[in-house]
Write a protein that holds these residues in place. Structure first.
Motif, short mmCIF file in Angstrom:
data_model
loop_
_atom_site.label_atom_id
_atom_site.label_comp_id
_atom_site.label_asym_id
_atom_site.label_seq_id
_atom_site.Cartn_x
_atom_site.Cartn_y
_atom_site.Cartn_z
N ILE A 198 0.69 -1.44 0.19
CA ILE A 198 -0.17 -0.17 -0.18
C ILE A 198 1.17 1.14 -0.13
CG2 ILE A 198 0.07 0.00 2.48
CD1 ILE A 198 -2.94 0.98 2.33
N ALA A 199 0.41 2.22 -0.83
CA ALA A 199 1.64 4.28 -1.01
C ALA A 199 0.07 4.34 0.07
CB ALA A 199 1.55 4.28 -2.35
N LEU A 200 0.84 5.56 0.45
CA LEU A 200 0.39 6.45 1.39
C LEU A 200 0.78 7.90 1.39
CD1 LEU A 200 0.64 4.92 5.20
CD2 LEU A 200 -1.21 4.73 3.07
N THR A 201 0.41 8.93 1.01
CA THR A 201 0.70 10.15 0.75
C THR A 201 -0.31 11.10 1.54
OG1 THR A 201 1.09 10.29 -1.56
CG2 THR A 201 0.67 12.37 -0.78
N LYS A 210 3.28 23.98 1.91
CA LYS A 210 2.74 22.81 1.58
C LYS A 210 3.92 21.80 1.30
CE LYS A 210 0.28 18.75 -1.63
NZ LYS A 210 0.00 19.43 -2.93
N VAL A 211 3.85 20.91 2.55
CA VAL A 211 5.23 19.49 2.80
C VAL A 211 4.26 18.25 2.70
CG1 VAL A 211 6.23 18.55 4.80
CG2 VAL A 211 6.14 21.28 4.71
N THR A 212 4.66 16.73 2.22
CA THR A 212 4.39 16.54 1.75
C THR A 212 5.05 14.53 2.29
OG1 THR A 212 4.62 15.32 -1.06
CG2 THR A 212 2.64 16.48 -0.06
N THR A 213 4.81 13.40 2.94
CA THR A 213 5.85 12.82 3.03
C THR A 213 4.48 11.20 2.05
OG1 THR A 213 4.49 11.40 4.55
CG2 THR A 213 6.15 13.27 5.21
N GLU A 214 5.68 10.83 0.95
CA GLU A 214 4.79 9.40 0.75
C GLU A 214 5.45 7.98 0.95
OE1 GLU A 214 3.76 9.43 -2.49
OE2 GLU A 214 3.63 12.08 -2.72
N THR A 215 5.35 7.32 1.95
CA THR A 215 5.51 6.20 2.22
C THR A 215 4.33 4.34 1.23
OG1 THR A 215 4.96 6.65 4.36
CG2 THR A 215 5.02 4.96 4.10
N ALA A 235 7.29 15.85 -1.15
CA ALA A 235 8.90 14.86 -1.29
C ALA A 235 8.42 14.05 -2.32
CB ALA A 235 8.36 13.72 0.42
N GLU A 236 9.39 13.81 -3.24
CA GLU A 236 9.19 12.85 -4.16
C GLU A 236 9.23 11.14 -4.01
OE1 GLU A 236 13.02 12.81 -6.63
OE2 GLU A 236 12.76 14.66 -6.31
N LYS A 237 8.80 10.62 -4.54
CA LYS A 237 7.87 9.19 -4.60
C LYS A 237 9.23 8.02 -4.26
CE LYS A 237 3.08 8.93 -6.50
NZ LYS A 237 3.19 9.59 -5.30
N PRO A 238 9.56 7.46 -3.75
CA PRO A 238 10.14 6.18 -3.59
C PRO A 238 10.75 5.10 -4.43
CG PRO A 238 9.11 6.09 -1.60
CD PRO A 238 7.98 6.80 -2.66
N THR A 239 10.14 5.64 -5.56
CA THR A 239 9.93 4.59 -6.86
C THR A 239 10.82 3.50 -6.80
OG1 THR A 239 7.84 5.92 -7.44
CG2 THR A 239 9.42 3.50 -8.29
N ALA A 240 12.83 3.85 -6.94
CA ALA A 240 13.84 3.61 -7.36
C ALA A 240 14.42 2.02 -5.75
CB ALA A 240 14.33 3.92 -7.20
#
Length: 250
Positions: A198-201, A210-215, A235-240
């Protein structure tokens, strides 16, 4: 006054920046030890494997050798303690809170942690090293926490995160280091990898920014891998990093 969310991000960034300055001349030694709706839980009648120890997970977590284009560093114990002490103002949101600070959901038998930031492009002079450290402060940092559980603990922990993401979609108050940050919303989506993911923003307004975290949380057998990317802004998505960690888990 800075909010806890920004202070945590700066704490992480400072550690990574110092490491960048120390390694900017080029050391490749081994380091320390997703997008669209939530996936359905995997089911299996096979008996659960024995939980992995800290040492076994340390052999599975990403290292510098696995991420040549990133700098990999350890997660300090005080940073782990900050995450473990963090609280949501709604009890049902606590599993999501745990994913934001290298803490673990539920009771894990073994853990391993690391964090990474992409290496800035540039030369190896002292001036370049200083510039790289400053750039790291503004970039996205990603922490990875591996936790292994006895029995169905990993499945239960994953289910708790998924349920919390739904229950807390409208936001909640996050208390960290005595300061409260209002998380305005939690957006969950599917991610790929492992037996379920599951991915969470998480989105917040911090002093007008605006501050985001990508989990991304991935369960592979009785191991839960939590990847959380944070920045001083979006934040950028930690895809790699997620892809590399899932591959290493097998």
């Amino acid at each position: 006054m800075r909010t806890a969310l920004v202070r945590r991000t700066v704490l992480t960034a400072s550690a990574v920046s110092l490491a960048l300055l120390a390694t900017a001349c080029g050391s490749d030694k081994a380091g320390t030890k997703a997008d669209a709706k939530p996936s359905a839980p995997a089911s299996s009648s096979a008996p659960a494997a024995k939980a992995k120890t800290d040492a076994e997970l340390s052999a599975l977590i990403l290292t510098q050798a696995d991420l040549a284009d990133h700098l990999v560093v350890a997660v300090p114990k005080d940073e782990v303690a900050i995450g473990e002490a963090a609280k949501g103002d709604k009890a049902e949101c606590q599993p999501v809170v745990k994913t934001q600070g290298t803490a673990v959901v539920g009771t894990a038998a073994g853990t391993a942690r690391m964090k990474a930031v992409a290496k800035p492009k540039g030369g190896s002079s002292p001036e370049d090293a200083a510039a790289a450290g400053l750039k790291a402060l503004a970039g996205t940092r990603t922490s990875v926490t591996l936790a292994s559980y006895e029995g169905k603990g990993a499945e239960e922990a994953f289910a708790a995160v998924k349920a919390a993401a739904t229950a807390c979609a409208g936001g909640f108050g996050l208390t960290m280091e005595g300061e409260v940050t209002k998380i305005s919303k939690v957006v969950s989506s599917t991610a790929t990898g492992g037996d379920e993911a599951i991915a969470l923003t998480l989105e917040a307004d911090v002093e007008g920014t605006k501050v985001t975290t990508e989990t991304v949380v991935v369960r592979k057998g009785n191991v839960l891998a939590t990847h959380t990317a944070s920045a001083l802004g979006v934040a950028e998505k930690p895809t790699a990093i997620v892809a590399a960690q899932v591959k290493k888990l097998g």
